[in-house]
Design a protein around this motif. Structure first.
Motif, PDB file in Angstrom:
ATOM      1  N   ARG A 107      -0.510   1.167  -9.827  1.00 51.12           N
ATOM      2  CA  ARG A 107       0.767   0.918  -9.166  1.00 51.12           C
ATOM      3  C   ARG A 107       0.507  -0.590  -8.954  1.00 51.12           C
ATOM      4  NH1 ARG A 107       0.487   3.775  -3.368  1.00 51.12           N
ATOM      5  NH2 ARG A 107      -1.750   2.760  -3.722  1.00 51.12           N
ATOM      6  N   GLN A 122       9.451  -0.882  -1.701  1.00 54.65           N
ATOM      7  CA  GLN A 122       8.942   0.139  -0.767  1.00 54.65           C
ATOM      8  C   GLN A 122       7.640  -0.276  -0.206  1.00 54.65           C
ATOM      9  OE1 GLN A 122       8.033   3.982  -2.652  1.00 54.65           O
ATOM     10  NE2 GLN A 122       7.083   4.678  -0.815  1.00 54.65           N
ATOM     11  N   VAL A 144       3.848   0.079   0.822  1.00 51.48           N
ATOM     12  CA  VAL A 144       2.650   1.232   0.606  1.00 51.48           C
ATOM     13  C   VAL A 144       1.170   0.640   1.132  1.00 51.48           C
ATOM     14  CG1 VAL A 144       3.918   2.330  -1.530  1.00 51.48           C
ATOM     15  CG2 VAL A 144       2.329   0.463  -1.804  1.00 51.48           C
ATOM     16  N   LEU A 175       5.501  -2.423  -3.502  1.00 51.08           N
ATOM     17  CA  LEU A 175       5.453  -1.723  -4.616  1.00 51.08           C
ATOM     18  C   LEU A 175       6.714  -2.221  -5.408  1.00 51.08           C
ATOM     19  CD1 LEU A 175       4.545   0.567  -6.278  1.00 51.08           C
ATOM     20  CD2 LEU A 175       5.894   2.354  -5.296  1.00 51.08           C
TER      21      LEU A 175
END
Length: 268
Positions: free
Chosen positions: A46, A61, A63, A74
């Motif tokens: 990621r 987002q 994370v 992200l």
């Protein structure tokens, strides 16, 4: 799950237009740096970047990269156009930040700088003696120049800072990129005569060089009239190396007389 090198290289390819991107492997993951500053990493395949208020509009987002770590953002790697826009915006914001040294603040130009610029150096015969432009005869000339410079501010090639003391916002000089030669920036500067022989110009020049190198430039150039002993000393003091002498038929379009200059360069 450790991150794969294939995914790392895919992300690096997305960032290929941005200079000085490096990585470091750590416990199966990859930390990402720009100009030796950590900005994100590859965690479990990621692409995550550090939180930054300037990125809130992208609605990334949040994370957790690994247990106990602070949240990161992200990045959707499918949107390469958005990634390029995001990094360009962050780089542009860096261009607008002031440079702070022990005694100085180098900040962006403002319209209110017209009067101090005229009074402190642009109208001074001694300051402009070896410049490529003659002294300003009135504030209207300075105002036209400042307005023109302000109109250039959004051009990525425009890199200019006004030099101020830490205890005052009044500019005492200026340092900027005056030209590009084979892609390398040529810089120039001037300083109020009241502030000569105090080390201010060397201090400002070093900060400006560091800034240019952090933008990704590998070499910086400068020239100085051979008669300008003070400026040649400042240039050498800042680490520039002499390369050659050039005899010019004309100093500039503003000064038609011939001039001989020393050329210098400094490598990152």
């Amino acid at each position: 799950m450790a991150s794969s090198k294939e995914y790392l290289f895919y992300v690096l390819d997305l960032l290929k237009n941005f200079p000085n991107i490096t990585y470091k492997k750590m416990m199966g993951e990859y930390l990402l740096y720009q100009d030796s500053i950590l900005f994100g990493g590859i965690y479990d395949d990621r692409f995550l970047i550090k939180k930054n208020g300037k990125l809130s509009k992208y609605h990334f987002q949040e994370v957790i990269p690994y247990p106990g770590a602070k949240p990161m953002l992200l990045v959707d790697i499918e949107s390469s156009a958005e990634i390029e826009k995001m990094f360009a915006e962050l780089k542009n914001n860096v261009r607008k930040d002031p440079l702070i040294t022990e005694r100085l603040i180098l900040r962006k130009l403002k319209l209110s700088d017209v009067e101090p610029m005229f009074n402190n150096w642009a109208s001074d015969l001694e300051v402009t003696k070896y410049m490529t432009w003659p002294p300003h005869q009135n504030k209207e000339t300075t105002e036209r120049i400042v307005n023109y410079w302000l109109s250039q501010e959004e051009d990525p090639k425009t890199i200019r800072f006004m030099i101020t003391l830490k205890n005052s916002d009044e500019p005492i000089g200026c340092i900027d990129v005056v030209d590009y030669i084979e892609g390398y920036p040529e810089i120039g500067y001037c300083l109020s005569r009241n502030h000569w022989n105090k080390g201010y110009m060397s201090e400002a020049c070093r900060a400006f060089l560091n800034y240019l190198f952090n933008l990704g430039f590998k070499k910086v150039l400068i020239e100085a009239d051979i008669r300008n002993i003070g400026s040649n000393r400042v240039i050498a003091k800042c680490g520039f190396k002499f390369t050659h002498i050039e005899e010019k038929e004309h100093c500039s379009k503003f000064k038609p007389e011939p001039v001989t200059v020393n050329w210098y360069e400094i490598l990152k």
